[in-house]
Write a protein that holds these residues in place. Structure first.
Motif, mmCIF file in Angstrom:
data_model
loop_
_atom_site.group_PDB
_atom_site.id
_atom_site.type_symbol
_atom_site.label_atom_id
_atom_site.label_comp_id
_atom_site.label_asym_id
_atom_site.label_seq_id
_atom_site.Cartn_x
_atom_site.Cartn_y
_atom_site.Cartn_z
ATOM 1 N N ALA A 47 0.857 -1.189 0.000
ATOM 2 C CA ALA A 47 0.000 0.000 0.000
ATOM 3 C C ALA A 47 0.889 1.233 0.000
ATOM 4 N N THR A 48 0.427 2.297 -0.648
ATOM 5 C CA THR A 48 1.216 3.528 -0.687
ATOM 6 C C THR A 48 0.324 4.740 -0.877
ATOM 7 N N ASP A 49 0.814 5.890 -0.426
ATOM 8 C CA ASP A 49 0.165 7.167 -0.729
ATOM 9 C C ASP A 49 1.107 8.049 -1.545
ATOM 10 N N MET A 50 2.149 7.420 -2.132
ATOM 11 C CA MET A 50 3.206 8.043 -2.934
ATOM 12 C C MET A 50 4.314 8.661 -2.086
ATOM 13 N N ASP A 51 4.050 8.915 -0.819
ATOM 14 C CA ASP A 51 5.108 9.384 0.082
ATOM 15 C C ASP A 51 5.548 8.275 1.025
ATOM 16 N N LEU A 52 4.593 7.463 1.439
ATOM 17 C CA LEU A 52 4.821 6.387 2.405
ATOM 18 C C LEU A 52 4.354 5.078 1.781
ATOM 19 N N ALA A 53 5.134 4.013 1.967
ATOM 20 C CA ALA A 53 4.755 2.713 1.413
ATOM 21 C C ALA A 53 5.026 1.621 2.430
ATOM 22 N N ILE A 54 4.162 0.593 2.434
ATOM 23 C CA ILE A 54 4.343 -0.547 3.321
ATOM 24 C C ILE A 54 4.219 -1.823 2.488
ATOM 25 N N VAL A 55 5.133 -2.759 2.728
ATOM 26 C CA VAL A 55 5.136 -4.041 2.036
ATOM 27 C C VAL A 55 5.225 -5.130 3.098
#
Length: 373
Positions: A47-55
């Motif tokens: 998931a991402t908001d283009m500034d922060l991402a989690i995998v």
């Protein structure tokens, strides 16, 4: 794509992922979670908001590998409402661009978007790398994040400043946050490999998501960073973020060194008294006045509409009489961070900033600006 997964494991991962996804998106793909099923036995959620991402990778029984994207909050709400201990089967894509979710006798179909449209954020070229104990990272965050500014025009204050600094006993890792009215500083031993790390400002949202991930875990966390990005590897989860592109102010210039009026007070009693007396104040700032005399502090607040309130506390204080005003909410925020029974106030006069520390002089330091009362 087709896989079966334990509802509890999927829900835990979705809790992390959906928290990153913004509720309102002008770009439809950013409202989705990327699902990648691997026949080796795992499903990767991104998931991402283009500034922060989690995998995050979750064990699963994969009968057909593949990838797609589904609405994050919808999937989370569905899985949250499924029966505890159940198995969830997700798979198949139709010409209408839907994927089926089955659990027990329930079948739901979710709209999908192509995985090729999902943005890719590179975590390459991060020259600084070190390891932090989870308890140390929790302490650095918990003791400082309350002072992060919410004023968007001063964007460089909208995060915690992490950097290597010179302490009394050598090199240290220091976390600092300030909103211009108060400053919070916490120190920890500098990890191996962090000697040449750049000073970085980690955004508020990243700090909050990071704190959720390190809650109730007891292990080491890998940290990689450059001047523009940071990556935390936590128990099989990768959290990466852009850093705030700005210059953090020279905070050490606002930490007074000559404050010679020392007051030591029981932290819990002081916090309760501040909370009680400030109830009478109708101002937005909830202003409260401290009147110090020998071994006594009188807390007072007045309001034209609500009346007045006072409470007297015994303290350790042997200096000249002093009256000083503070925002009561800020006072409570700081005293709630003090570990131990006694808070140590170092004051100068009614117009100068006050330094608040724990009595044992641990790595935490707080600066609070006074106000007129």
């Amino acid at each position: 794509m087709n896989f079966s997964i334990d509802r509890g494991a999927l829900l835990k991962s979705l809790t992390h992922a959906q928290s990153v996804v913004e509720r309102r998106n002008t770009i439809p793909i950013l409202a989705n979670i990327l699902l990648k099923a691997d026949e080796s036995g795992s499903v990767e959620l991104t998931a991402t908001d283009m500034d922060l991402a989690i995998v995050e990778k979750v064990p699963a029984s994969v009968s057909q590998s593949g990838s797609t994207t589904v609405p994050a909050h919808t999937l989370f709400d569905i899985v949250r409402k499924l029966e505890d201990g159940s198995q969830v089967q997700i798979g198949g894509t139709s010409k209408e661009g839907q994927i089926a979710l089955r659990s027990g006798r329930s079948t739901l179909k979710l709209a999908t978007l192509p995985s090729e449209d999902f943005p890719s954020l590179s975590n390459d070229d991060m020259p600084s790398e070190f390891v932090l104990d989870s308890s140390v990272l929790r302490s650095l965050i918990d003791r400082t994040r309350f002072a992060i500014s919410t004023e968007e025009t001063r964007y460089y204050l909208n995060g915690i400043y992490f950097h290597a600094a010179e302490g009394d006993k050598g090199k240290i890792l220091r976390a600092v946050a300030t909103d211009g009215h108060r400053l919070a500083l916490m120190e920890a031993p500098l990890p191996d490999g962090a000697e040449n790390m750049p000073g970085v400002i980690i955004p508020r949202k990243t700090v909050n998501e990071l704190r959720k991930l390190v809650d109730n875990i007891d292990e080491e966390i890998s940290v990689k960073l450059s001047e523009t990005r940071i990556l935390f590897a936590i128990n099989g989860i990768d959290l990466s973020s852009k850093l705030i592109d700005g210059t953090f102010p020279e905070y050490d210039r606002v930490i007074p060194e000559g404050n010679d009026k020392i007051m030591e007070v029981d932290c819990k009693r002081f916090e309760r008294a501040v909370d009680l007396v400030s109830t009478i104040s109708t101002e937005k700032s909830k202003a409260i006045k401290l009147s110090l005399s020998e071994n006594t502090v009188l807390l007072s607040a007045t309001s034209p509409d609500a009346g007045s309130a006072t409470e007297e506390l015994e303290v350790a204080y042997a200096c000249d009489q002093l009256e000083i005003g503070f925002n009561s909410r800020y006072l409570i925020d700081i005293t709630q961070q003090i570990e131990g029974d006694v808070a140590r106030f170092a004051l100068s006069d009614s117009a100068s900033p006050t330094v608040i520390r724990e009595k044992d002089g641990s790595g935490a330091l707080y600066v609070l600006m006074p106000m007129r009362v």
